[in-house]
Design an enzyme around this catalytic site. Structure first.
Site, PDB file in Angstrom:
ATOM      1  N   SER A  66      12.576  27.863 -84.679  1.00 29.62           N
ATOM      2  CA  SER A  66      11.492  27.434 -86.145  1.00 29.62           C
ATOM      3  C   SER A  66      10.441  28.737 -86.525  1.00 29.62           C
ATOM      4  O   SER A  66      10.643  29.200 -87.353  1.00 29.62           O
ATOM      5  CB  SER A  66      10.762  26.527 -85.164  1.00 29.62           C
ATOM      6  OG  SER A  66      10.235  25.263 -86.451  1.00 29.62           O
TER       7      SER A  66
ATOM      8  N   HIS B 166      15.993  18.963 -85.837  1.00 26.38           N
ATOM      9  CA  HIS B 166      15.424  20.316 -85.436  1.00 26.38           C
ATOM     10  C   HIS B 166      15.130  21.222 -84.570  1.00 26.38           C
ATOM     11  O   HIS B 166      14.211  20.493 -83.614  1.00 26.38           O
ATOM     12  CB  HIS B 166      14.169  20.217 -86.173  1.00 26.38           C
ATOM     13  CG  HIS B 166      13.371  21.437 -86.887  1.00 26.38           C
ATOM     14  ND1 HIS B 166      13.296  23.038 -87.130  1.00 26.38           N
ATOM     15  CD2 HIS B 166      11.414  22.042 -86.106  1.00 26.38           C
ATOM     16  CE1 HIS B 166      12.803  23.434 -87.030  1.00 26.38           C
ATOM     17  NE2 HIS B 166      11.633  23.401 -86.160  1.00 26.38           N
TER      18      HIS B 166
END
Length: 688
Positions: free
Chosen positions: A544, A659
């Site tokens: 991320s 995610h």
């Protein structure tokens, strides 16, 4: 022979030949993805990968893993995944039953059966139950792990969806119960209902049996803001709804009103985090705060009677004041008490404050193990229903988590212990500090065999963003696939995180983000200086925001690493604000459309900084097609550019996962095992 194509470059950042890879489900991009996946699996999907994948999956699916719980009404609820239920079971039991070795679970929803019946790739994103009765819920179901969810009303007693009940198509956002027949809908679904970040722009009052697209808007913000949402303050005598207008990632306006909309703004600066409960208010500001004739440093927590505050009183009590390495991690209310979570030079401690007209009584939570990481949170989902009972967890890199029940102002009681998933024999945990480029001391935790050989295979991880603390948790993956085989694990506490409060975060934010990358490189160098390892044996991982970190190690500090694993990454800092939720992160990184911001953003945009002819270490860049937070185009484009310039760059993109590393335990195990197999082989580490 033609020279490699270096585009896009820092001189021509918008000349991007790989924009076509941003089309997530386009025929040409998907063909490229499938070819890349096949090549990566052919190279690293060997027998060792298969064995590691199956080992990790079995660990993740163990029946004696701790089922985490939250109480709604009289029961505690859990969402559970295992090999027989890879998508999961939503279930409930009584707390007394949970405390036994074999709790008697009431299965409310079998998500695998639902997905099979409806032909959908459902994953669980949570539930919002009707306060007090908790007999109805709005379930949030995601396709493939995306942030966007479908909302559907569920009857807990019937264990089925409500015929003709509340149902909303896929979108980012959610809903809160106003009453049994009305929802406060904060969803991006509908024309003009999304902000530029993709989140809800308006709060709508949605009555049962009506068209949500025609539901009256009771509050909205501009498209440039991040999001809005609302909930009901059920402790107020009359109807009170609180509204949050999130201006950016770190700023918000909070108002109170009723079902017609906000009426009174809470008179606090926008960078204040505020919560109130049982007539008391607590607030913390990110910047210095001058109030009642005194200037308080950032992260100071102040308390006051809520009624007095609304009447204009500003004589706060000081509840917490930070020190140089004493930092607030957060606070919450439970059972009329305020719980402060504090890191004191990275050691966790917790204080419970009880307000009254005569002052705030203070007590520390004692009895938790004095080990690496501890967290405390409320047992009850709804603050107004909270009894003051807390849950706590404690762990360190060699000690699996334990879960505790903390009765109000009493010592913790052990509820569950997680199993030991790797052999810690001969391993030790130590703490060290590296000196970064500007002289700042950067802590890091090391776990592995004692002594320095100069050849240790090191797994180094970091994050450095959004004020999120990177702590030395117990990791089954690192333990089983790295430590147990003789390797060393390192967690770096670089700037941009929250380990030492807002000042530590701000020291690695926007134009200072580059410093957090310097910190990580300094830790790698310190491992070599101390004789632990050599650069070619350091394998680094980040995801991320950590994707910017890892790709900056590739372009700025390639000589300090042997291999890099970059996951669900943010990389292209020229276009990030135009992709998925990127606009919401401008407060963290800066605005690439502003020339002055682009000047420093260009310095951390590895996608533009990568050039031919350097000695970059091998890198595996992995993402998820259903990641609707960080666009998979970042990973795709960076891989394509590196490969075009002749570098050893690999790519992996499963179809689902959101995610994260997978929508179920098997997918998460495969993603991780593939990455670690790549890292070990890239640094030349032959394991038994």
């Amino acid at each position: 022979m033609p020279s490699p194509d270096p585009r896009p470059t820092l001189d021509a950042p918008d000349d991007d030949p790989y924009l076509w890879l941003e089309e997530i489900d386009g025929e040409r991009p998907l063909a490229w993805v499938e070819a890349q996946n096949a090549g990566t699996l052919a190279r690293f999907g060997d027998a060792r990968f298969v064995a590691d994948r199956d080992t990790l999956a079995a660990i993740f699916d163990r029946p004696d893993n701790i089922p985490l719980i939250a109480r709604r009404g009289m029961r505690v609820f859990n969402f559970w995944k295992d090999a027989s239920h890879p998508r999961g079971l939503w279930r409930a039991t009584m707390l007394d039953s949970y405390r036994g070795e074999q709790p008697q679970w009431d299965i409310l929803l079998d998500l695998d059966a639902l997905a099979a019946r409806e032909g959908e790739d459902w994953t669980w994103s949570g539930a919002v139950t009707v306060p007090s009765s908790h007999d109805r819920a709005i379930l949030m179901l995601s396709r493939g792990g995306a942030d966007a969810v479908v909302l559907r009303e569920f009857d807990l007693a019937a264990r089925d969806f409500v015929s003709g009940g509340f149902t909303l198509p896929e979108a980012k956002g959610g809903a809160a119960w106003l009453d049994r027949d009305s929802l406060l809908l904060s969803s991006a679904w509908g024309q003009g209902m999304a902000t530029s970040s993709g989140y809800a722009r308006a709060v709508r009052l949605w009555r049962r049996g009506t068209d949500p697209l025609k539901a009256p808007i009771i509050f909205e913000t501009s498209a440039e803001c991040m999001a809005v949402w609302a909930d009901v303050d059920r402790e107020a005598k009359d109807e009170r709804v609180w509204f949050v207008e999130r201006l950016g990632f770190f700023d918000a306006v909070v108002s109170i009103g009723d079902q017609t909309g906000p009426q009174t703004r809470i008179d606090l600066p926008t960078d204040v985090w505020v919560q109130w409960h049982r007539s008391w208010l607590a607030a913390r500001r990110r910047t210095p705060w001058e109030v009642d004739g005194e200037t308080h440093p950032p992260d100071t927590v102040l308390g006051i009677s809520f009624a007095a505050f609304l009447a204009g009183e500003r004589h706060f009590a000081k509840l917490f004041e930070p020190g140089e390495r004493r930092a607030l991690q957060g606070f919450f209310w439970s059972g009329g008490r305020l719980v402060l979570s504090i890191l004191d030079d990275l050691k966790p401690n917790f204080e419970v404050l009880t307000p009254s007209e005569t002052g705030w009584a203070r007590q520390r939570i004692t009895g938790l193990p004095d080990i690496g990481v501890a967290h405390v949170w409320s047992l009850d989902v709804r603050t107004e229903e909270s009894t003051g009972e807390l849950l706590a967890s404690a762990q360190d890199p060699l000690t699996p988590p334990s879960l505790y029940l903390v009765p109000p102002l009493e010592a913790p009681l052990l509820l569950k212990r997680a199993p030991q998933t790797f052999n810690p024999a001969g391993l030790v945990v130590t703490r060290h500090e590296a000196i970064s480029e500007d002289g700042t001391r950067i802590p890091y935790v090391q776990v592995g065999p004692p002594g320095e050989t100069g050849e240790a295979p090191v797994h180094l991880s970091g994050y450095g963003g959004f004020g999120i603390s990177q702590l030395p948790y117990y990791s089954s993956a690192v333990g089983k696939l790295w430590l147990e085989r003789g390797g060393t694990g390192v967690v770096a506490n670089i700037r941009g995180g929250g380990e030492f409060g807002t000042a530590w975060h701000d020291a690695g934010r926007q134009d200072k983000k580059r410093l957090s990358h310097d910190d990580f490189a300094a830790v790698a160098a310190d491992l070599v200086r101390r004789g632990v390892t050599r650069p070619g044996h350091i394998a680094a991982e980040g995801g991320s925001n950590g994707g910017i970190l890892i790709t900056n190690m590739l372009t700025r500090y390639p000589e300090r690493f042997g291999a890099l694993f970059c996951t669900i990454p943010l990389i292209d800092m020229r276009r990030y604000a135009k992709l998925h939720a990127g606009a919401s992160w401008i407060a963290e990184y800066g605005n690439p459309d502003d020339p002055s911001d682009w000047e420093f953003l260009a310095g951390i945009s590895a996608y533009h900084a990568a050039v031919p002819g350097r000695h970059y270490p091998p890198i595996l860049i992995a993402t998820s097609r259903r990641d609707d937070r960080v666009h998979p185009g970042h990973a795709r484009k960076m891989t394509a550019k590196l490969q075009a310039m002749g570098y050893e760059a690999y790519f992996y993109e499963p179809a689902a996962g959101g995610h994260g590393y997978g929508k179920d335990n098997a997918e998460r195990a495969a993603f991780t095992a593939l990455g670690y197999n790549f890292l070990r082989r890239a640094i030349g580490w032959e394991v038994p």
